[in-house]
Each structure stands twice: as C-alpha cells, then as structure tokens.
Write an enzyme that holds these catalytic residues in place. Structure first.
Site: not given
Length: 390
Positions: A17-18, A23, A38, A132
């Site tokens: 998590s963030g 997720v 997600k 990325d």
C-alpha cells in the site's frame, strides 16, 4: 478506510500500500484463480486527472499481449471504488534479489534483461513507453523467467507527458521533460542491467541536481562490466537517444548476438537457472508464501500439478517435506557456486456506470499466479509508492 471490494472476488491479503492506493491478493469466485487487485485510493479516485490516468493504465494493459507483461483481467469502476484486476505472478522483485545477493553474474543479468526487454518490446510495438523500468518493476519467478510490471506512469510514444520516473534510471532527455520515447526505456533497462552486473547503480549523488548532471554529462560507466558486454552498456546508455537502439526489440537482437558469441548458445538456460536458484532462497517474498499452513514449526514443500512449471503453486506441510526442501536448497546451492563462463495511454473516457467493467475477460485456469512491484516516483497507479531517492 474504504472497504469496497470488486464484485466476484474475495480478497485474501494486502500485498502492499501507499499514498496512491493498495494492492491486494484476491481469488476469483468462478474459477478460484488468484489475482492481484490494484485499488486506487479514495482521495485520488475523486481527482479527475488521477482517475483518467488509472483508466489509461487499464486500457494499456488490456492492449498488451505478451507473456512478459502482467495480464489484465478487467477494470471495474463504481460509486465506491476503482480497481484493476490483473494476473498475480508468483515471483519476487529483481530489487529483492540484488539487495540480498548483490551482482547476479553475466548470464543471469542477460537472461533477466532479455525477458523484461521482450515485455518492453510488446509495449513499444503498441506505441507505449513504460517510463519507469527499474529493478522494482521486474519480477523473477521460481523458474527464472522475468516479467515487466507497473505501467502506472506509461505514456504514448511522443506524448508530451510531465517528466516522471525513478531518478537513478532516468535517461538524460527524460530529466529535461522530452517527449516519451522507447529509447528512454532502453536507457533505464541498461542502467538496471549494469546494476545486475556490478551490484551498484550507474550513477549516485547527494541530491537530484547532481544526479541529473551525472546522467547528462558523465561518461557511460564501464567499471566491473565484463569485456564482452561493454558494447551493450555503451550502446544502451548512450547520452543521445539517437545513439541507442531505437526500441526494445532492436536491443534484444543486439543482446542475443553478443550473449551467444560470448557465452555460447546455452547462456540463457544457465542464466535462468541461476536466477531460479537466487529466487528460491527468498521463499517468504513470494505471494504464494501465505498459502502454507500456519505454524512456526511447519516445513514447506512444493506440490506441482501436471504441467505446472511456473513456480510454487502451493505449500504442503507433510512428512516428506524436509527431504523435498533440502533437495531444493541443495540444487540452489549447486547452481550458485557454479562459476560463470568467462568472457497513460492517452485519450479521455466518459464516467462509467456503477461497477462497470471495461473488459469481458475473466481469469482462466492455468494463469501464472505476480506480486505488483512497488513503484517509486510520480505514479498515478495504486502500487505502493515511496519518494524517489537519488
């Protein structure tokens, strides 16, 4: 906290998590297939810009058909949440291997680069730039294969997208906010390849400004790179994008030619074997680790069904487990000590009705169970995020 779940799935546990979301591992009701879900965070879901980007990531994944890219099952959006349901690859992030083991050796570095480059090639063929590529976004499975994940900040080829990425792997032109190009992905992939070979990032600095200057002006690093692989590093990390392979497919062809000349036709088989040996020593980092029976004294063993070659599908504590585990670890040890041979998407979308799915795909039996890798930098996806570090 929003407890909304995607209809038709039972959530098992959180994988990460963030600030941008979380997720979770889930199971599809109809087939029992494990998936990764997600979720976009509640705060970002109400932001039209972030929601647009999240939808774009789903469309992008849906358009990619490659065994080297995480597969999209469906995108679901409703009044209470938005989520991307995708393949759950049972693997560990390349970052974990590098952190635990350091340099992986030339053949393993070539093998992991080739696999993830083929994922990039599929994206580039569809007009998409990942933006990325880094060790966190490359997964290595128990059989040594690799997959590219997290297209949260991807953009169309030539798009004037805001500058974004992970500083340690950003191409010189990416720092300046140049339009997205496959050549920037090639640079990031080569920077990751260099780290696999040497155990360190190509450039480090005390702050972003100094790091940017080093990417822009310092010579391509060559220390500790095996001589046969220097042409790959020089080509892939050339300062000017026009001096690099134009896209991932061309770089794969160059890689295969150099690798075969330097290490023989069986280089990839040996490289994947070493990657598998490194990955198997980190069993608790696999998403399937939670499948083993509870209890600190249980010993885990693998049980593969007919035709299963993708990885550790289940963990069964039993009387023969000790012998099986010892055999796996012995094989890993033998492979490790064997010396290496010398030598978003763009485009708008109207709001969707309640719980509307953008795809009709549902998980099919036999899908390879992927832990979405943590994503650093400015990402609009729901992967766990952290501030970029120089």
């Amino acid at each position: 906290m929003n407890t909304w779940t995607v209809p038709g799935y039972t959530e098992v546990r959180e994988l990460g998590s963030g600030a941008s979301g979380r997720v979770v591992r889930a199971v599809h009701h109809g087939t029992g297939v494990p998936v990764a879900v997600k979720h976009l965070s509640e705060g970002l879901r109400t932001d039209p810009g972030f929601l647009h980007t999240f939808r774009g990531e789903a469309r992008l994944l849906g358009a990619l058909e490659s065994p080297y890219v995480t597969r999209l099952y469906e995108y679901v959006e409703g009044p209470e949440g938005a989520a991307i349901v995708m393949e759950l690859v049972d693997g560990v992030a390349l970052r974990a291997l590098l952190r635990e083991h350091g340099p992986v050796g030339p053949e393993a570095a070539l093998a992991v680069l080739r696999g993830s480059l083929l994922g990039l090639a599929a994206a580039h063929a569809s007009g998409v730039v990942h933006r990325d590529y880094k060790p966190e976004n490359v997964l290595v499975t128990a059989d040594g294969s690799s997959k590219l994940v997290d297209f949260g900040i991807a953009a169309g080829h030539g798009a004037d997208a805001p500058a974004a990425g992970t500083p340690a792997y950003m191409a010189p032109e990416q720092w300046a906010g140049a339009p997205a190009s496959p050549a920037a992905d090639v640079y990031a992939a080569t920077a990751t390849f260099y780290e696999c070979l040497t155990g360190r990032k190509p450039f480090t600095a005390g702050n972003f400004a100094e790091l940017a200057l080093r990417h822009l002006e310092d010579p391509v690093p060559e220390e500790d790179v095996p001589a046969p692989l220097l042409p790959l590093v020089r080509s892939g990390m050339a300062k000017a994008p026009e001096d690099r392979p134009r896209e991932a497919a061309a770089f794969v062809a160059e890689l295969e030619r150099i690798a075969t000349a330097a290490y023989g036709p069986a280089w990839e088989e040996r490289g994947r074997g070493r990657l598998a040996a490194l990955a198997v020593l980190l069993p608790l980092l696999f998403p399937s680790a939670d499948d083993r029976a509870e209890g600190t004294t249980d010993v885990a063993s693998t049980a593969l069904g007919p035709g299963d070659t993708a990885g550790w599908q289940s963990w069964l504590p039993n009387g023969a487990a000790v012998g099986a585990l010892c055999a796996v670890l012995l094989l890993a040890l033998l492979l490790l000590v064997t010396p290496a041979p010398a030598g978003t998407a763009s485009g708008g979308a109207a709001p969707l009705p309640a719980a509307a799915a953008t795809t009709s795909v549902t998980p099919a039996g036999g899908a390879t169970p992927t832990e979405p890798a943590p994503s650093a930098g400015a990402t609009a996806g729901a992967s766990p995020s952290a501030p970029p570090t120089p």
